[in-house]
Design a protein around this motif. Structure first.
Motif, PDB file in Angstrom:
ATOM      1  N   HIS A 121      -4.465 -10.347   5.125  1.00  0.00           N
ATOM      2  CA  HIS A 121      -3.788 -11.582   5.501  1.00  0.00           C
ATOM      3  C   HIS A 121      -2.268 -11.445   5.431  1.00  0.00           C
ATOM      4  O   HIS A 121      -1.545 -12.337   5.866  1.00  0.00           O
ATOM      5  CB  HIS A 121      -4.241 -12.734   4.595  1.00  0.00           C
ATOM      6  N   ARG A 163       0.849  -1.192   0.000  1.00  0.00           N
ATOM      7  CA  ARG A 163       0.000   0.000   0.000  1.00  0.00           C
ATOM      8  C   ARG A 163       0.882   1.238   0.000  1.00  0.00           C
ATOM      9  O   ARG A 163       1.897   1.286   0.695  1.00  0.00           O
ATOM     10  CB  ARG A 163      -0.864   0.066   1.263  1.00  0.00           C
ATOM     11  N   ASP A 188      -3.668  -6.506   1.444  1.00  0.00           N
ATOM     12  CA  ASP A 188      -4.343  -7.759   1.771  1.00  0.00           C
ATOM     13  C   ASP A 188      -4.205  -7.966   3.275  1.00  0.00           C
ATOM     14  O   ASP A 188      -3.097  -8.151   3.781  1.00  0.00           O
ATOM     15  CB  ASP A 188      -3.690  -8.913   1.022  1.00  0.00           C
TER      16      ASP A 188
END
Length: 253
Positions: free
Chosen positions: A183, A142, A181
């Motif tokens: 995870h 990100r 994500d």
């Protein structure tokens, strides 16, 4: 909000970062279901509201709130500017460079390596578990925010990543402040190099654009960092990144 890390054993409970009040209340309720052990310590990696806004939910429950001294100042200044002082619970203890605390069966060491995402970012190392919460100094795929209003430095941020790479070992688990994500919120040591490469690639591109005669306005309106296609910008930080790169490369010109 930012990633919350917690530690709990038969004698102690420690929480790192608190997101927002609603999420903090949910966390508190779940931890209290698991154990009646009181909250010994809440640590803020930095002052931003998605990491410290939930502090207020711990008021009256936690013994101490700990953060870097500049993080406390930033939180106070931000609250005053936004007129949100009544909803804040500021750190009750601060540190400057390093501080280690023995709580329960853990040794928790806080490190400050200089300005990066802000000028008050703490790296929180649970030494026995060998887990480091990096706060927003580490983002997985990100675009990161660079808070220049709070003394951020892209140049020193890269040095922080280098120093963390050298200080911690290959078995250390690193907790990201955010991840594209969810995870992938924890990463291995080598990911620090990838985060640094993101900045290096950004600076190299902006330098090339400057040498080509592009104006600041042309540079900062670019939508993405070339060569980083697997990195995304869900929070729209591209302009901030390009502008900071331009300013640091031109010494504020």
């Amino acid at each position: 909000g930012g990633t919350i890390l917690y530690y709990q054993d038969k004698s102690a409970t420690v929480v790192v970062d608190s997101q927002f009040p609603e999420q903090a209340k949910q966390l508190i309720a779940e931890l209290q279901k698991k154990s009646e052990i009181p909250f010994d310590l809440l640590i803020n990696t930095h002052h931003h509201g998605d990491h410290s806004g939930g502090n207020i939910a711990f008021k009256g429950l936690v013994k101490e709130v700990l953060a870097h001294s500049q993080s406390k100042i930033n939180q106070e200044n931000q609250a005053k500017a936004r007129n949100t002082e009544a909803s804040q619970y500021y750190p009750t203890q601060t540190f400057t460079d390093n501080r280690c605390i023995d709580i329960g069966k853990e040794k928790i060491c806080l490190h400050y390596f200089g300005p990066g995402h802000t000028n008050g970012d703490a790296l929180v190392h649970f030494e026995n578990a060998n887990i480091v919460h990096m706060g927003d100094l580490l983002n997985h795929k990100r675009y990161p925010n660079i808070d220049r209003t709070a003394g951020a430095s892209m140049e020193n941020w890269m040095l922080i990543l280098d120093r963390a790479y050298n200080v911690f070992d290959r078995k250390t688990v690193f907790v990201c402040g955010h991840a594209l994500d969810p995870h992938m919120i924890t990463v291995k040591k080598e990911y620090l190099r990838e985060m640094k490469f993101f900045f290096e690639n950004l600076l190299a591109h902006v330098k090339k654009e400057i040498l080509a005669g592009k104006t600041k306005e042309e540079i900062i309106t670019q939508p993405q960092v070339p060569g980083m296609d697997d990195w995304k910008d869900p929070s729209s930080f591209a302009k901030v990144l390009f502008e900071t790169a331009y300013i640091e490369l031109t010494a504020g010109a």
